[in-house]
Every structure is written in structure tokens, then in C-alpha cells.
Design an enzyme around this catalytic site. Structure first.
Site, PDB file in Angstrom:
ATOM      1  N   HIS A 130       9.497   8.371  25.588  1.00 36.25           N
ATOM      2  CA  HIS A 130       9.792   7.134  26.310  1.00 36.25           C
ATOM      3  C   HIS A 130      10.738   6.236  25.527  1.00 36.25           C
ATOM      4  O   HIS A 130      10.779   5.029  25.756  1.00 36.25           O
ATOM      5  CB  HIS A 130       8.482   6.403  26.640  1.00 36.25           C
ATOM      6  N   LYS A 190      -1.376  -6.582  -3.600  1.00 35.18           N
ATOM      7  CA  LYS A 190      -2.630  -5.924  -3.247  1.00 35.18           C
ATOM      8  C   LYS A 190      -3.490  -6.800  -2.365  1.00 35.18           C
ATOM      9  O   LYS A 190      -4.087  -6.347  -1.402  1.00 35.18           O
ATOM     10  CB  LYS A 190      -3.382  -5.598  -4.541  1.00 35.18           C
ATOM     11  N   GLU A 231       5.569   2.199   2.481  1.00 31.71           N
ATOM     12  CA  GLU A 231       5.286   1.121   1.535  1.00 31.71           C
ATOM     13  C   GLU A 231       5.579   1.491   0.085  1.00 31.71           C
ATOM     14  O   GLU A 231       5.917   0.618  -0.708  1.00 31.71           O
ATOM     15  CB  GLU A 231       3.866   0.551   1.696  1.00 31.71           C
ATOM     16  N   LYS A 241       1.753   4.595   4.420  1.00 34.57           N
ATOM     17  CA  LYS A 241       1.755   4.999   3.007  1.00 34.57           C
ATOM     18  C   LYS A 241       3.169   5.355   2.577  1.00 34.57           C
ATOM     19  O   LYS A 241       3.637   4.938   1.526  1.00 34.57           O
ATOM     20  CB  LYS A 241       0.858   6.229   2.767  1.00 34.57           C
ATOM     21  N   ARG A 259      -2.091  -8.403  -8.332  1.00 38.62           N
ATOM     22  CA  ARG A 259      -2.151  -9.551  -7.425  1.00 38.62           C
ATOM     23  C   ARG A 259      -0.785 -10.227  -7.242  1.00 38.62           C
ATOM     24  O   ARG A 259      -0.645 -11.137  -6.431  1.00 38.62           O
ATOM     25  CB  ARG A 259      -3.148 -10.589  -7.958  1.00 38.62           C
ATOM     26  N   GLU A 279      -1.393   5.602   9.511  1.00 40.05           N
ATOM     27  CA  GLU A 279      -1.687   5.371   8.106  1.00 40.05           C
ATOM     28  C   GLU A 279      -0.753   6.197   7.214  1.00 40.05           C
ATOM     29  O   GLU A 279      -0.288   5.718   6.179  1.00 40.05           O
ATOM     30  CB  GLU A 279      -3.165   5.669   7.829  1.00 40.05           C
ATOM     31  N   ASN A 298      -3.597 -20.338  -7.611  1.00 40.73           N
ATOM     32  CA  ASN A 298      -3.411 -19.267  -6.622  1.00 40.73           C
ATOM     33  C   ASN A 298      -3.698 -19.862  -5.261  1.00 40.73           C
ATOM     34  O   ASN A 298      -4.761 -20.450  -5.071  1.00 40.73           O
ATOM     35  CB  ASN A 298      -4.399 -18.130  -6.947  1.00 40.73           C
ATOM     36  N   GLY A 299      -2.739 -19.734  -4.325  1.00 39.18           N
ATOM     37  CA  GLY A 299      -2.963 -20.277  -2.987  1.00 39.18           C
ATOM     38  C   GLY A 299      -1.781 -21.105  -2.547  1.00 39.18           C
ATOM     39  O   GLY A 299      -0.691 -21.005  -3.128  1.00 39.18           O
ATOM     40  N   CYS A 333      -1.737 -14.732  -6.317  1.00 38.48           N
ATOM     41  CA  CYS A 333      -1.437 -14.666  -7.738  1.00 38.48           C
ATOM     42  C   CYS A 333      -2.710 -14.299  -8.482  1.00 38.48           C
ATOM     43  O   CYS A 333      -3.785 -14.278  -7.895  1.00 38.48           O
ATOM     44  CB  CYS A 333      -0.976 -16.025  -8.258  1.00 38.48           C
ATOM     45  N   TRP A 346       2.992 -14.311  -7.480  1.00 40.60           N
ATOM     46  CA  TRP A 346       3.655 -13.724  -6.307  1.00 40.60           C
ATOM     47  C   TRP A 346       4.105 -14.914  -5.481  1.00 40.60           C
ATOM     48  O   TRP A 346       3.290 -15.627  -4.914  1.00 40.60           O
ATOM     49  CB  TRP A 346       2.658 -12.857  -5.551  1.00 40.60           C
TER      50      TRP A 346
HETATM   51  C1  G6P Z   1      -2.268  -5.663   1.617  1.00 40.54           C
HETATM   52  C2  G6P Z   1      -2.358  -4.346   0.883  1.00 40.54           C
HETATM   53  C3  G6P Z   1      -2.790  -3.247   1.833  1.00 40.54           C
HETATM   54  C4  G6P Z   1      -4.085  -3.616   2.517  1.00 40.54           C
HETATM   55  C5  G6P Z   1      -3.990  -4.970   3.222  1.00 40.54           C
HETATM   56  C6  G6P Z   1      -5.354  -5.469   3.667  1.00 40.54           C
HETATM   57  O1  G6P Z   1      -1.195  -5.620   2.497  1.00 40.54           O
HETATM   58  O2  G6P Z   1      -1.129  -4.013   0.302  1.00 40.54           O
HETATM   59  O3  G6P Z   1      -2.984  -2.037   1.103  1.00 40.54           O
HETATM   60  O4  G6P Z   1      -4.421  -2.640   3.451  1.00 40.54           O
HETATM   61  O5  G6P Z   1      -3.479  -5.954   2.326  1.00 40.54           O
HETATM   62  O6  G6P Z   1      -6.128  -5.708   2.533  1.00 40.54           O
HETATM   63  P1  G6P Z   1      -7.721  -5.727   2.518  1.00 40.54           P
HETATM   64  O7  G6P Z   1      -8.079  -6.092   1.116  1.00 40.54           O
HETATM   65  O8  G6P Z   1      -8.131  -6.765   3.522  1.00 40.54           O
HETATM   66  O9  G6P Z   1      -8.196  -4.370   2.916  1.00 40.54           O
END
Ligand code: G6P
Length: 613
Positions: free
Chosen positions: A508, A608, A492, A489, A27, A485, A100-101, A2, A74
Site C-alpha cells: 500500500h 537511556k 538506534e 534496534k 544517562r 523492535e 537533572n530535569g 542527566c 544530556w
Molecule cells: C529510551 C531508551 C529506550 C527505552 C525507552 C523507554 O528511549 O533509549 O531503550 O526503550 O527510553 O524507557 P523505559 O525505561 O521506560 O523502558
């Protein structure tokens, strides 16, 4: 996970809190709330949904007060709802808390408090904190907060208001980020710096175990041992605008386009060519020391999500340049698999935020077992940066969009620099190989800019994926890591089911899913793997797939004979291609998500910074 904001000072607090929350929305964004202290009364406004909704409500019925706390949520404990939105208050209404936590012993504490006559109004773990403070004796609010900390297990950053202590906020931190901002006659506290950057650049980061009392002209800090301490403030050099969209429709678009500049920053002052045959690498003071590299026993590269994909690419760099084969692992796997790790080992933790719970836990485990830990991170003063033995800052600038873009490519470049350094120190670096890569790395910003200039032309390619229900991404070697990656992208933010496979693996099992018109994005940038990759393309073409190949100029003729469409990258050293290939992969995802009408910066169900396990 959060976002928290708090303010005490001369300004009407409502606006400061709402502004701060808007900058923290990355967040978490399922519900939002503020509590303001006006004279001897706390007023709370909170509701499910985004900050804009609360802003509208408060425009009609503003809350008065010059101190207050705010929260964007969140959900972890209890569904997103009006009742579960923070701030939470005690029975008397004297105390308001944002958190937060996760409080791990919440159930036992709640039972005990209910038995003691407390009345709960939410399902959250946070509410126990308000009631515990209500129970606590203490001359001051900071005494009460410090006393109840003994009872809390788990991770928390909290900010507390109390009507009996007007013009004061008390905050505490344990395994969740919290920073204090110092203004003239005013104090701020937030989960992240951009929240108060329009008001002050002076920052004091808190450490785990810290408690702080914030008043207009005063900041008092206690450490985990209960001792009064001082921490040096530092000044932030980036501007508030740098944390905003600067003309782009979304943060993600802005951050994609910022990449060439970010790459320059990652390499600035670190990598240079000093003569036609000579290059120099100067890593910062805090980077791994030559003697640590020379003593290296085992190397680990660890991260989550996109950072893990950067670690996968980085792993190939260490193998190619330093002839060291690192173990590349997901933090959430590494920490629970009883890894064999000890003194002489180096474990590199890749994390944009430096606050990801699994990455931090994995780092602490490696450190406890005697490894030298290295943080590759974007956030100065983050927990990872502070706790790891060594730090390499990727210098990408704030990244706001949930989907990571510029952090990924700068992490890849950072790992290339570290691999060059290790190869140099362990004597395995082939001088020609190294020179070619250094040249390529320094060329990346220019080539990236010209590639992004063409990005508008990629829209029809993105539309083909946006209209599909699922897509496959294929590649071999470094292209496989890039494909992982690219698929992440796409899924997500566009919510199109996208899977990446090592191209040789498809037959396979997964080939069974390929049918007429299934979009396949094939990465083919490694000259020594072209023939093999083209065979794999023929396999999917024979099942009717529609193939978009992302390839480099020199390979485009051969690839174009098999693929349905080709997106051409400028020629560059093959080791550097994952950085360039990331650009179209990111743009395709952005365009597909936009075409589907999604909220690009805040995809559903994601956040994030994942500060819970
Ligand atoms: C979340 C974000 C991702 C990110 C991951 C790791 O899932 O949505 O975009 O890659 O966390 O985050 P960090 O801050 O450790 O790179």
C-alpha cells in the site's frame, strides 16, 4: 536527563565522583563536571565531552576536598558547551548546584534575578537555582533549599554545595530520580544506585517532594509538607561487577548474552510445572489481585520505545490467553488523547527504568481517573514502582546500554505471566494452550543459550545490512511486533535507516522504496501465517530485494525456497517466538553498529533514561 553524584566523607572526593559519573554516563554524556569543597573554597572543573576527558584533565591538576558533587549532562536547556556544563555557581561562588530535569519557569526566574543584580554565566535553567539559593535567607543550607523549592516549577533532582556549610550536601527531588547511599561515616547521593555501589549497598530512595541534608554521620529528611521524616534503608543484593561489563566489549553485548539468565530470574519462584498436566503461577504480593482481574473492565498496555514494543507483543498474549483485547498505546500519545478510562480498568505501564517521564505522566493520569495501575519495571524503588498500585519486577538486573535488550525480552515474559494469570482468573484460559505456553516459557533459557552460541555465524548477514543505506523489516501478527523492535534496534545503534512494516501493508505504499539489493529482514515464525508471508516475500523479491528470513526450524524448508538467506530459530510454541526472535535481531544490530565503528552503548542523540517529556 542527566546523572548526578554527590559525596561527603573521609575519602578524597574527586575519585568517588569520577567513578560514580562513569557508571551514570548512560544517562547523558555531552558534558561533565565536578565541584569540590576544600576548606572554605569551592573549585569547579567542567567541560564539554565525555568523562574520560575530565579524568585526564584532573589527573594533571587534581582537586582537593572530601565533599563534592558531579554531573554528566544530556542537554535540554542550552547547547552542550563548557559554560553550560554543570555544576553551576552563584555570583559569590559560595554555592554550586547540579541538576537533572527541567525548570519550567526558568525564563521568569532568570529575568527577576537579573533585575535583582545577578550575573548569569550559562544558558541553563539550572543556574537560576544557584542564584535563588544565594538570595534565600536561612539559618542552614537545607532551610534555603527548602525555601526556594516553592519557586521552582518542573522536574528536578538537585544536589547543592555551600562553602558556609562544609561537609554537607543538600539534595532535593521532584519528578527525577535520586537515591542516597549510606556508608560508615560517609554519605552518597546519585541518580542511580550503581554510581555508589562499590562503596555501599545500603540505600534510601527519595520520594517526590523530599529534601535531604547529608553529612558524614547524619542524614536528615523532610517530605513535601516540610515534616521531618525517616525512611527505611534497604540493602541491594546485586554486585558492583554485575553493573559492569564482565569481559564483554560492550554493555549491549553483555546484556544480550545475559538474557537466558535474566529470563530464569523473571520466572524464578513464579512459574513451575508441578506434574505432567499441571502448572503453577505464583505472582508476588504486589502483583494484581485476583479480584482486580475478575472485575476487569478495560485493559491498557502502555510504554515508550522498546517497552512499547514489549507491550505490543504482550497485547497479543492477553488476546490469545484471556480473550481480552487491550488497548496498546504509546505513553506520549495516551496522556494527551483524553482516554476513556475509569474504575474497573487496569492499566499496565511497561518501563525498564521506571522513570520515563511520559510513562509516569500516563500512569498518574490513569490513576487519577480511578484505574488500577500496574508497573512492569526493572528498577526496584523507581518512581513508577512506588507510585503504581501494583508492581511486577522483571528482574533483569541493571541494564546499562542505551539500547534495551534484556529488559525487552523479560518484559515480554512478564506480560505472558500476567496474561496467564488473567486468563486463569477470568476463566478464559484453554488448559492445553496454557500448558504448551508454560512449557515453552520454561524452555526459553535453554533454547536461548543454544541460539546465542551460534551468533558468531551471523556476521555476514549483519554486514549486508551495515553496508546498506536502508533496510525493511517485515512480519505479520506477533512477527510484526518483533519486526518493529528489530528495526528500532538496528536504527538506534547502527544508524542504518530501518523501517518495520506489517507485511500485508507493504504493497500500500512502501513497496515503492524497494529496489535492487535493498535488504529485507522477514520474520516468519507463525505457522498459520506462513503462506501469506511468503507471498509478501515474493513481492519484494520481484523488485530485487535481498531477503533474510528469520524463521523457525519447522518452517525453514518452505521459507528457504523463497528467501536468499535463512536464520533458523529452534521450534517453540509460536506465542513464545518473539522472545527467541529478539536475540538475532539484537545481535544483527550490534554487529552492524560495530562494523560501522559506532559507539554501541551510547548511540548519538539518545539516552537511556528519558526523564523529560
Ligand atoms: C529510551 C531508551 C529506550 C527505552 C525507552 C523507554 O528511549 O533509549 O531503550 O526503550 O527510553 O524507557 P523505559 O525505561 O521506560 O523502558
Amino acid at each position: 536527563m542527566c546523572g548526578i553524584i554527590g559525596y561527603v566523607g573521609p575519602r578524597p572526593a574527586q575519585e568517588v565522583l569520577l567513578n560514580g559519573l562513569e557508571r551514570l554516563e548512560y544517562r547523558g554524556y555531552d558534558s561533565v563536571g565536578v565541584a569540590l569543597l576544600d576548606g572554605s573554597q569551592i573549585q569547579v572543573a567542567k567541560q564539554m565531552g565525555r568523562i574520560a576527558g575530565l579524568r585526564e584533565k584532573l589527573a594533571a591538576a587534581p582537586l582537593a576536598g572530601h565533599s563534592g558533587i558531579g554531573h554528566t549532562r544530556w542537554a535540554t536547556h542550552g547547547q552542550p558547551s563548557d559554560q553550560n556544563a554543570h555544576p553551576h555557581t552563584d555570583c559569590s561562588g559560595h554555592i554550586a548546584v547540579v541538576h537533572n530535569g527541567i525548570i519550567e519557569n526558568e525564563a521568569a526566574l532568570r529575568q527577576e534575578l537579573i533585575a535583582g543584580g545577578h550575573h548569569f554565566r550559562s544558558e541553563t535553567d539550572t543556574e537560576v537555582i544557584a542564584h535563588l539559593i544565594e538570595e534565600a535567607d536561612g539559618e542552614s543550607l537545607s532551610d534555603a533549599v527548602r525555601a526556594i523549592r516553592q519557586r521552582l516549577r518542573g522536574s528536578y533532582a538537585i544536589a547543592v554545595l555551600d562553602t558556609r556549610h562544609p561537609d554537607e550536601i543538600v539534595v532535593a527531588r521532584n519528578e527525577a530520580p535520586l537515591v542516597i547511599g549510606l556508608g560508615e561515616g560517609e554519605r552518597f547521593v546519585a541518580s542511580d544506585i550503581p554510581a555508589f555501589l562499590p562503596y555501599t549497598r545500603w540505600v534510601v530512595p527519595l520520594e517526590d517532594g523530599d529534601t535531604a541534608s547529608l553529612k558524614r554521620d547524619e542524614l536528615v529528611l523532610w517530605n513535601a509538607a516540610g515534616e521531618r521524616i525517616t525512611r527505611q534503608p534497604y540493602v541491594i543484593s546485586w554486585s558492583a561487577e554485575a553493573a559492569e561489563r564482565s569481559g564483554y566489549t560492550t554493555f549491549m553485548e553483555k546484556e544480550i548474552h545475559e538474557q537466558p539468565r535474566a529470563w530464569r530470574e523473571t520466572m524464578r519462584g513464579r512459574l513451575a510445572i508441578v506434574s505432567p498436566r499441571q502448572w503453577e503461577l505464583h505472582l508476588d504480593e504486589e502483583a494484581p489481585k485476583p479480584q482486580e482481574w475478575q472485575r476487569l473492565h478495560q485493559l491498557f498496555l502502555i510504554g515508550c520505545g522498546t517497552a512499547y514494543h514489549a507491550a505490543m507483543v504482550g497485547g497479543r498474549f492477553f488476546e490469545q490467553l484471556a480473550r481480552v483485547a487491550p488497548t496498546v498505546d504509546l505513553a506520549s500519545e495516551f496522556r494527551y488523547r483524553d482516554p476513556i478510562i475509569g474504575p474497573g480498568d487496569i492499566a499496565i505501564f511497561v518501563s525498564q527504568s521506571g522513570e520515563t517521564a511520559d510513562t509516569l505522566a500516563a500512569m498518574r493520569l490513569a490513576k487519577a481517573q480511578g484505574a488500577t495501575t500496574v508497573a512492569v519495571t526493572n528498577v526496584v524503588g523507581s518512581t513508577l514502582a512506588r507510585e503504581a498500585d501494583r508492581v511486577f519486577y522483571i528482574q533483569a538486573g541493571p541494564e546499562i546500554a542505551v539500547a534495551s535488550t534484556k529488559a525487552y525480552t523479560t518484559q515480554v515474559i512478564a506480560l505472558a505471566l500476567l496474561a496467564l494469570d488473567l486468563g486463569h482468573q477470568n476463566g478464559q484460559l484453554n488448559p492445553e494452550r496454557a500448558m504448551a505456553l508454560v512449557q515453552a516459557l520454561l524452555d526459553l533459557p535453554r533454547l536461548g543459550e543454544s541460539l546465542l552460541d551460534q551468533s558468531a555465524q551471523w556476521e555476514p548477514l549483519a554486514a549486508a545490512i551495515a553496508n546498506a543505506s536502508s533496510a525493511f523489516y517485515l512480519g505479520r501478527g506477533l512477527d510484526w511486533a518483533a519486526a518493529l523492535e528489530g528495526a528500532l534496534k538496528m536504527k538506534e545503534i547502527s544508524y542504518v535507516h530501518a523501517e518495520a512494516y506489517a507485511a500485508g501493508e507493504l504493497k500500500h505504499g512502501t513497496l515503492a522504496l524497494v529496489e535492487a539489493a535493498t535488504p529485507v529482514v522477514a520474520l516468519i515464525t507463525q505457522p498459520h501465517l506462513v503462506e501469506k508471508s511468503l507471498s509478501n516475500l515474493r513481492e519484494v523479491k520481484a523488485r530485487g530485494a535481498s531477503v533474510l528470513a528469520i524463521t523457525s526450524e519447522g518452517l525453514s524448508k518452505a521459507v528457504g525456497e523463497v528467501a536468499d538467506a535463512v536464520l533458523v530459530l529452534p521450534d517453540i510454541d509460536p506465542l513464545a517466538t518473539p522472545v527467541l526472535a529478539a536475540l538475532p535481531l539484537q545481535v544483527l544490530a550490534l554487529m552492524a553498529a560495530t562494523l560501522r565503528g559506532n559507539d554501541v552503548d551510547k548511540p548519538r542523540n539518545l539516552a537511556k533514561s528519558v526523564t523529560v517529556e
